[in-house]
Design a protein around this motif. Structure first.
Motif, PDB file in Angstrom:
ATOM      1  N   ALA A 135      12.595   2.818   8.889  1.00  0.00           N
ATOM      2  CA  ALA A 135      13.086   3.707   9.950  1.00  0.00           C
ATOM      3  C   ALA A 135      13.296   2.929  11.252  1.00  0.00           C
ATOM      4  O   ALA A 135      14.280   3.154  11.972  1.00  0.00           O
ATOM      5  N   LEU A 136      12.372   2.012  11.546  1.00  0.00           N
ATOM      6  CA  LEU A 136      12.526   1.197  12.753  1.00  0.00           C
ATOM      7  C   LEU A 136      13.778   0.329  12.654  1.00  0.00           C
ATOM      8  O   LEU A 136      14.539   0.198  13.621  1.00  0.00           O
ATOM      9  N   VAL A 137      13.979  -0.285  11.477  1.00  0.00           N
ATOM     10  CA  VAL A 137      15.146  -1.152  11.289  1.00  0.00           C
ATOM     11  C   VAL A 137      16.442  -0.343  11.386  1.00  0.00           C
ATOM     12  O   VAL A 137      17.397  -0.740  12.068  1.00  0.00           O
ATOM     13  N   ILE A 138      16.489   0.797  10.711  1.00  0.00           N
ATOM     14  CA  ILE A 138      17.692   1.634  10.755  1.00  0.00           C
ATOM     15  C   ILE A 138      17.916   2.159  12.178  1.00  0.00           C
ATOM     16  O   ILE A 138      19.057   2.341  12.605  1.00  0.00           O
ATOM     17  N   GLY A 139      16.841   2.359  12.906  1.00  0.00           N
ATOM     18  CA  GLY A 139      16.974   2.784  14.301  1.00  0.00           C
ATOM     19  C   GLY A 139      17.708   1.779  15.154  1.00  0.00           C
ATOM     20  O   GLY A 139      18.283   2.118  16.189  1.00  0.00           O
ATOM     21  N   ILE A 186      10.210   9.774  12.790  1.00  0.00           N
ATOM     22  CA  ILE A 186       9.110   9.326  11.939  1.00  0.00           C
ATOM     23  C   ILE A 186       8.563  10.470  11.087  1.00  0.00           C
ATOM     24  O   ILE A 186       8.384  10.325   9.870  1.00  0.00           O
ATOM     25  N   LEU A 187       8.305  11.624  11.701  1.00  0.00           N
ATOM     26  CA  LEU A 187       7.787  12.758  10.922  1.00  0.00           C
ATOM     27  C   LEU A 187       8.811  13.190   9.866  1.00  0.00           C
ATOM     28  O   LEU A 187       8.450  13.527   8.732  1.00  0.00           O
ATOM     29  N   GLY A 188      10.082  13.160  10.242  1.00  0.00           N
ATOM     30  CA  GLY A 188      11.130  13.487   9.278  1.00  0.00           C
ATOM     31  C   GLY A 188      11.166  12.493   8.127  1.00  0.00           C
ATOM     32  O   GLY A 188      11.404  12.867   6.978  1.00  0.00           O
ATOM     33  N   THR A 189      10.918  11.213   8.425  1.00  0.00           N
ATOM     34  CA  THR A 189      10.879  10.184   7.371  1.00  0.00           C
ATOM     35  C   THR A 189       9.755  10.469   6.381  1.00  0.00           C
ATOM     36  O   THR A 189       9.950  10.365   5.161  1.00  0.00           O
TER      37      THR A 189
END
Length: 324
Positions: free
Chosen positions: A70-74, A276-279
């Motif tokens: 998620a951090l990378v895709i962000g 993050i919660l959605g992930t």
């Protein structure tokens, strides 16, 4: 007076249900609730404590990897090497357990950080596209893991390491507890720290972020290193749960599972936002969906088709939201 101006409070919930933004924000939670309700009504023995515990244990490594993804895709990137990083960490464990558990864990996590540093350097300094930069270690990382393990599965006999995969605290499996704590930590990192705001800003517009003086290269390398460390940790926990190091199969297709969880959870592929919660909910949805189909004796290929349909729906909703 416009039509919107005369809308009544009773009509507003229906209006929200027609808004793609609502589904991108809350759709994954609604889907999890629907799957759970379906199983409560139609699937025998699904909503038992033991089965739900099993589902959480199985999804925990995916959640950990998806947090880094998620951090990378962000940042408008992607990391295809997370599965190979898991295998690399697993291969290192039996090599260094003779020096003690701490040494083995440190070496495995350092391997993840090194993989991330290489990926981040290729993306931020060399200027390669993320999918190209991480493709090299997607292939080479698993090959290196197989070389280190002589291509063999190795049993793990260290009881302290195995307790990470099979132990519990206050009735909660340790792997689930670790995944939950990490989710909270990454959520805090994204929403409450300067680093997190820089990650989102770089994903939204890298050129503008650079002009604003943000340390774009350093942040990108840091993001990929975090992703690598989280993938290595997931490899450690998966190895501990399986009581064996199997670099030939551990982490296979994990990159796709992680990307799916992130996209279904509402994080756009073009960066600038991280959920993050959605992930976490996205990973849980995919796990529950697969388990539901298995319980109803449907083949695994059906689960893959259903997952593909959910991914397409998530991307469609995100596209509709951006077009408005």
């Amino acid at each position: 007076m416009t039509q919107a101006a005369v809308s009544t409070p009773a009509a507003r919930p229906l209006a929200r249900l027609r808004d793609p933004a609502w589904y991108q924000e809350y759709g994954v939670y609604l889907a999890v609730a629907v799957v759970l309700l379906f199983n409560a009504l139609f699937t025998e023995h699904f909503m038992t404590a033991d089965n739900l515990r099993t589902q959480l244990v199985q999804v925990a490594p995916i959640v950990i990897v998806a947090l880094g993804m998620a951090l990378v895709i962000g940042t408008e990137g992607v990391d295809l090497s997370v599965g190979s990083t898991m295998a690399l960490a697993a291969a290192l464990l039996p090599l260094y357990l003779g020096y003690g558990l701490v040494a083995a864990l440190v070496m495995a996590l350092l391997a993840g950080a090194l993989v991330g540093a290489v990926n981040g350097t290729l993306v931020s300094l060399v200027g390669l596209q993320p999918i190209v930069a991480t493709l090299a270690l997607f292939v080479g990382g698993r090959g290196l893991a197989l070389v280190m393990a002589d291509g063999q599965l190795k049993q793990i006999v260290n009881p302290d390491l195995l307790s990470l995969g099979t132990g519990s605290f206050l009735g909660i499996p340790l792997v689930v507890l670790i995944a939950g704590v990490l989710a909270l930590a990454v959520a805090f990192l994204v929403t409450r720290t300067t680093f997190g705001r820089q990650v989102v800003a770089i994903g939204g517009n890298r050129s503008a972020a650079a002009l604003a003086g943000l340390p774009v290269r350093r942040v990108l390398i840091g993001v990929y290193m975090l992703c690598g460390v989280l993938a290595a940790l997931a490899g450690i926990l998966a190895t501990a749960r399986l009581t064996a190091s199997d670099p030939s199969s551990l982490g296979t297709l994990m990159e796709l599972s992680a990307i799916t969880a992130v996209v279904v959870g509402g994080t756009p592929l073009n960066g600038g936002s991280i959920r993050i919660l959605g992930t976490v909910a996205g990973a849980l949805l995919m796990q529950l969906l697969r388990a539901t189909l298995v319980k109803h004796d449907l083949p695994d290929s059906t689960a893959q088709i259903a997952q593909a349909a959910i991914i397409i729906a998530a991307v469609y909703v995100a596209r509709e939201r951006r077009s408005r």
